[in-house]
Structures are given as structure tokens and as C-alpha cells.
Design an enzyme around this catalytic site. Structure first.
Site, PDB file in Angstrom:
ATOM      1  N   GLY A  90       2.359   0.301   0.831  1.00  0.00           N
ATOM      2  CA  GLY A  90       3.388   0.875  -0.041  1.00  0.00           C
ATOM      3  C   GLY A  90       4.611  -0.001   0.084  1.00  0.00           C
ATOM      4  O   GLY A  90       4.497  -1.222   0.088  1.00  0.00           O
ATOM      5  N   GLU A  91       5.754   0.618   0.234  1.00  0.00           N
ATOM      6  CA  GLU A  91       6.995  -0.145   0.398  1.00  0.00           C
ATOM      7  C   GLU A  91       7.582   0.230   1.752  1.00  0.00           C
ATOM      8  O   GLU A  91       8.020   1.372   1.951  1.00  0.00           O
ATOM      9  CB  GLU A  91       7.931   0.218  -0.763  1.00  0.00           C
ATOM     10  CG  GLU A  91       9.063  -0.748  -0.947  1.00  0.00           C
ATOM     11  CD  GLU A  91       8.616  -2.215  -1.051  1.00  0.00           C
ATOM     12  OE1 GLU A  91       7.684  -2.512  -1.819  1.00  0.00           O
ATOM     13  OE2 GLU A  91       9.205  -3.044  -0.331  1.00  0.00           O
ATOM     14  N   SER A  92       7.578  -0.736   2.664  1.00  0.00           N
ATOM     15  CA  SER A  92       7.958  -0.402   4.042  1.00  0.00           C
ATOM     16  C   SER A  92       9.400   0.107   4.138  1.00  0.00           C
ATOM     17  O   SER A  92       9.690   0.993   4.940  1.00  0.00           O
ATOM     18  CB  SER A  92       7.746  -1.606   4.960  1.00  0.00           C
ATOM     19  OG  SER A  92       8.448  -2.730   4.495  1.00  0.00           O
ATOM     20  N   CYS A  94      -0.979  -3.178   5.510  1.00  0.00           N
ATOM     21  CA  CYS A  94       0.068  -3.820   4.716  1.00  0.00           C
ATOM     22  C   CYS A  94       1.461  -3.302   5.094  1.00  0.00           C
ATOM     23  O   CYS A  94       1.944  -3.647   6.162  1.00  0.00           O
ATOM     24  CB  CYS A  94      -0.244  -3.691   3.232  1.00  0.00           C
ATOM     25  SG  CYS A  94       0.566  -4.982   2.291  1.00  0.00           S
ATOM     26  N   ARG A 104       7.427 -10.405   5.625  1.00  0.00           N
ATOM     27  CA  ARG A 104       7.155  -9.629   4.401  1.00  0.00           C
ATOM     28  C   ARG A 104       7.002 -10.549   3.188  1.00  0.00           C
ATOM     29  O   ARG A 104       7.618 -11.598   3.124  1.00  0.00           O
ATOM     30  CB  ARG A 104       8.289  -8.639   4.133  1.00  0.00           C
ATOM     31  CG  ARG A 104       8.410  -7.573   5.193  1.00  0.00           C
ATOM     32  CD  ARG A 104       9.560  -6.650   4.881  1.00  0.00           C
ATOM     33  NE  ARG A 104       9.385  -5.981   3.606  1.00  0.00           N
ATOM     34  CZ  ARG A 104      10.381  -5.490   2.873  1.00  0.00           C
ATOM     35  NH1 ARG A 104      11.611  -5.594   3.277  1.00  0.00           N
ATOM     36  NH2 ARG A 104      10.123  -4.889   1.733  1.00  0.00           N
ATOM     37  N   ARG A 145       1.385  -8.051  -2.587  1.00  0.00           N
ATOM     38  CA  ARG A 145       2.719  -8.388  -2.032  1.00  0.00           C
ATOM     39  C   ARG A 145       2.652  -8.351  -0.498  1.00  0.00           C
ATOM     40  O   ARG A 145       3.439  -7.683   0.176  1.00  0.00           O
ATOM     41  CB  ARG A 145       3.793  -7.438  -2.582  1.00  0.00           C
ATOM     42  CG  ARG A 145       4.109  -7.699  -4.046  1.00  0.00           C
ATOM     43  CD  ARG A 145       5.121  -6.719  -4.615  1.00  0.00           C
ATOM     44  NE  ARG A 145       4.612  -5.369  -4.597  1.00  0.00           N
ATOM     45  CZ  ARG A 145       5.015  -4.401  -3.789  1.00  0.00           C
ATOM     46  NH1 ARG A 145       5.987  -4.617  -2.940  1.00  0.00           N
ATOM     47  NH2 ARG A 145       4.470  -3.211  -3.835  1.00  0.00           N
ATOM     48  N   HIS A 151      -5.715  -4.537   2.112  1.00  0.00           N
ATOM     49  CA  HIS A 151      -5.967  -3.120   1.788  1.00  0.00           C
ATOM     50  C   HIS A 151      -7.470  -2.803   1.836  1.00  0.00           C
ATOM     51  O   HIS A 151      -8.133  -2.861   0.793  1.00  0.00           O
ATOM     52  CB  HIS A 151      -5.453  -2.810   0.378  1.00  0.00           C
ATOM     53  CG  HIS A 151      -3.972  -2.751   0.270  1.00  0.00           C
ATOM     54  ND1 HIS A 151      -3.271  -1.555   0.297  1.00  0.00           N
ATOM     55  CD2 HIS A 151      -3.059  -3.715   0.140  1.00  0.00           C
ATOM     56  CE1 HIS A 151      -1.976  -1.809   0.181  1.00  0.00           C
ATOM     57  NE2 HIS A 151      -1.819  -3.105   0.084  1.00  0.00           N
ATOM     58  N   GLU A 194      -8.896  -0.089   1.925  1.00  0.00           N
ATOM     59  CA  GLU A 194      -9.229   1.126   1.168  1.00  0.00           C
ATOM     60  C   GLU A 194      -9.467   0.831  -0.317  1.00  0.00           C
ATOM     61  O   GLU A 194      -9.907   1.696  -1.062  1.00  0.00           O
ATOM     62  CB  GLU A 194      -8.109   2.174   1.341  1.00  0.00           C
ATOM     63  CG  GLU A 194      -6.822   1.936   0.560  1.00  0.00           C
ATOM     64  CD  GLU A 194      -5.948   0.808   1.127  1.00  0.00           C
ATOM     65  OE1 GLU A 194      -6.361   0.162   2.104  1.00  0.00           O
ATOM     66  OE2 GLU A 194      -4.859   0.583   0.567  1.00  0.00           O
TER      67      GLU A 194
HETATM   68  N1  GLN Z   1       5.681  -5.786   0.160  1.00  0.00           N
HETATM   69  C1  GLN Z   1       5.582  -4.511   0.791  1.00  0.00           C
HETATM   70  C2  GLN Z   1       6.611  -4.376   1.920  1.00  0.00           C
HETATM   71  O1  GLN Z   1       7.234  -5.304   2.262  1.00  0.00           O
HETATM   72  C3  GLN Z   1       4.201  -4.254   1.343  1.00  0.00           C
HETATM   73  C4  GLN Z   1       3.194  -4.244   0.219  1.00  0.00           C
HETATM   74  C5  GLN Z   1       1.995  -3.371   0.461  1.00  0.00           C
HETATM   75  O2  GLN Z   1       1.990  -2.491   1.312  1.00  0.00           O
HETATM   76  N2  GLN Z   1       1.003  -3.571  -0.362  1.00  0.00           N
HETATM   77  O3  GLN Z   1       6.816  -3.350   2.440  1.00  0.00           O
END
Ligand code: GLN
Length: 205
Positions: free
Chosen positions: A62-64, A94, A121, A151, A186, A188
Site C-alpha cells: 500500500g502506501e507506507s 512491499c 522506497r 512502486r 506482492h 498475493e
Molecule cells: N511505494 C510504496 C511506499 O513507499 C510501496 C508500494 C507498495 O506497497 N506496492 O510505501
């Protein structure tokens, strides 16, 4: 289907292990589907109290930064550190791997700091938002794995206690430190169950 192993409680009551999946943001639902397919019991973890009664935790992609904010607001960061200190297995994928790292680059940011790795990242460059790469996990899979990177970060340093289990294009992508497991891809998102099966084994399932 994997048999669900049964932990004996006082030698009488069998209790089945439940895997928690952090469900603040990101692709937690696909981890649940994977555990479902493997016959493991799971529960979504949205609040600190949801950590009670689970025996392991998956922190999804997700987005950390978003996850960190919510974790801090809920004081869940401290609770997860304590959860790890009790030896409970945690699997970060991720963004989850970014949260587990001791050091985060590009930019430096808050983290749970549980695993002795340095992770950068969005390290594959902006032009490559996502890619499928062939990887190898020689100690746990006898076949090459398709790995989906979105990403994705790159693990730039691994500490002495960290074992690299998986590689793609010469870079470490799956690492383990005792009861902690982190993947920069990922697992999953494909039908290959190898990585989740491995995590369930770490959970004694
Ligand atoms: N780019 C995201 C981050 O820095 C991580 C991306 C992902 O979890 N697929 O948090």
C-alpha cells in the site's frame, strides 16, 4: 489444502491459530483470499485491540506513509513492536517490508524498525511503476517465481542476522530475520502459494 494445525491449550482444548492481516489501507483483501485458499484462519486487524488473540500478522502493500500515520494515531506501532517482541511472526510485503525495516531511504521516514535491513522506497525509478520479474527462492521453491513489483522498494543492506531467501535480477527481494519475513514484491497477486505457505510454516501451521 493445508491441514490447519492445532495448538493444544492446556493439553485439552484445541485452539486454531489465527493470522491477522493489517487492514488500514492497501491490498489486504488479496492476502485474505490467499490464506483462505490455504485453509488458514485469518482476521482483519483495523484497530489495536484486534491484535489480541492473533498468532501472527501480515502487513500488506500500500502506501507506507499513510499506514504509518494511522498506526501512530492508533498507537498501534508500539503494539506491533510489542507483538514482535513476544516472538510472534510478522510478514511484510512491499510497504509492509518498508515498515519493518530498521532504516528507510528516499526519503528517511518513521518505521517499526524491527528488521535489520536498509530499504529504499520507490527504488526502481518513476518510469517503472510496476513490473513482473522472474525470481528465485532456492531454499523454499524448486521453481522460478513470477514476482509482481509495484512502486517497489529495494533492499540495500541486510544485517548479519538477516537471511536472504529470494532474489530477482541480482537483488534481494525476500528476507527473513528469525520470526520476521519481508518481501519487496506482492506474492498475493499471483496464484503461486509458495511464499504464503512458507509464512504459515513459520507460524507453525
Ligand atoms: N511505494 C510504496 C511506499 O513507499 C510501496 C508500494 C507498495 O506497497 N506496492 O510505501
Amino acid at each position: 489444502m493445508l491441514p490447519i494445525s492445532v495448538a493444544m491449550n492446556n493439553g485439552h482444548q484445541p485452539t486454531e491459530a489465527v493470522i491477522g492481516i493489517l487492514a488500514i489501507q492497501g491490498d489486504f483483501a488479496l492476502h485474505a483470499k490467499m490464506l483462505e485458499r490455504l485453509g488458514a484462519r485469518w482476521r482483519l486487524v483495523k484497530h489495536t485491540a484486534d491484535l489480541n488473540g492473533i498468532s501472527a500478522l501480515i502487513i500488506p502493500g500500500g502506501e507506507s506513509t499513510t499506514m504509518l500515520n494511522v498506526l501512530a494515531d492508533e498507537h498501534m506501532d508500539a503494539a506491533i513492536r510489542e507483538f514482535a517482541a513476544r516472538g510472534k511472526p510478522i510478514f511484510g510485503t512491499c510497504a509492509g517490508a518498508i515498515l519493518l525495516a530498521k532504516e528507510v531511504l528516499n526519503p528517511a521516514q518513521q518505521r517499526l524498525g524491527l528488521m535489520d535491513i536498509t530499504i529504499e522506497r520507490n527504488a526502481y525509478g518513476r518510469q517503472v511503476d510496476s513490473a513482473v520479474r522472474q525470481g528465485e527462492c532456492p531454499s523454499i521453491a524448486d521453481h522460478p517465481l513470477e514476482m509482481v513489483f509495484i512502486r517497489a522498494p529495494i533492499i540495500r543492506r541486510v544485517g548479519k542476522r538477516v537471511r536472504v531467501l529470494g532474489w530477482a535480477e541480482g537483488l534481494p527481494v525476500l528476507v527473513e530475520q528469525d520470526h520476521l519475513l519481508a518481501a519487496t514484491f506482492h506474492p498475493e497477486l499471483t496464484d503461486d502459494q509458495t511464499i504464503h505457505r512458507y509464512f504459515l510454516r513459520k507460524c507453525g501451521l
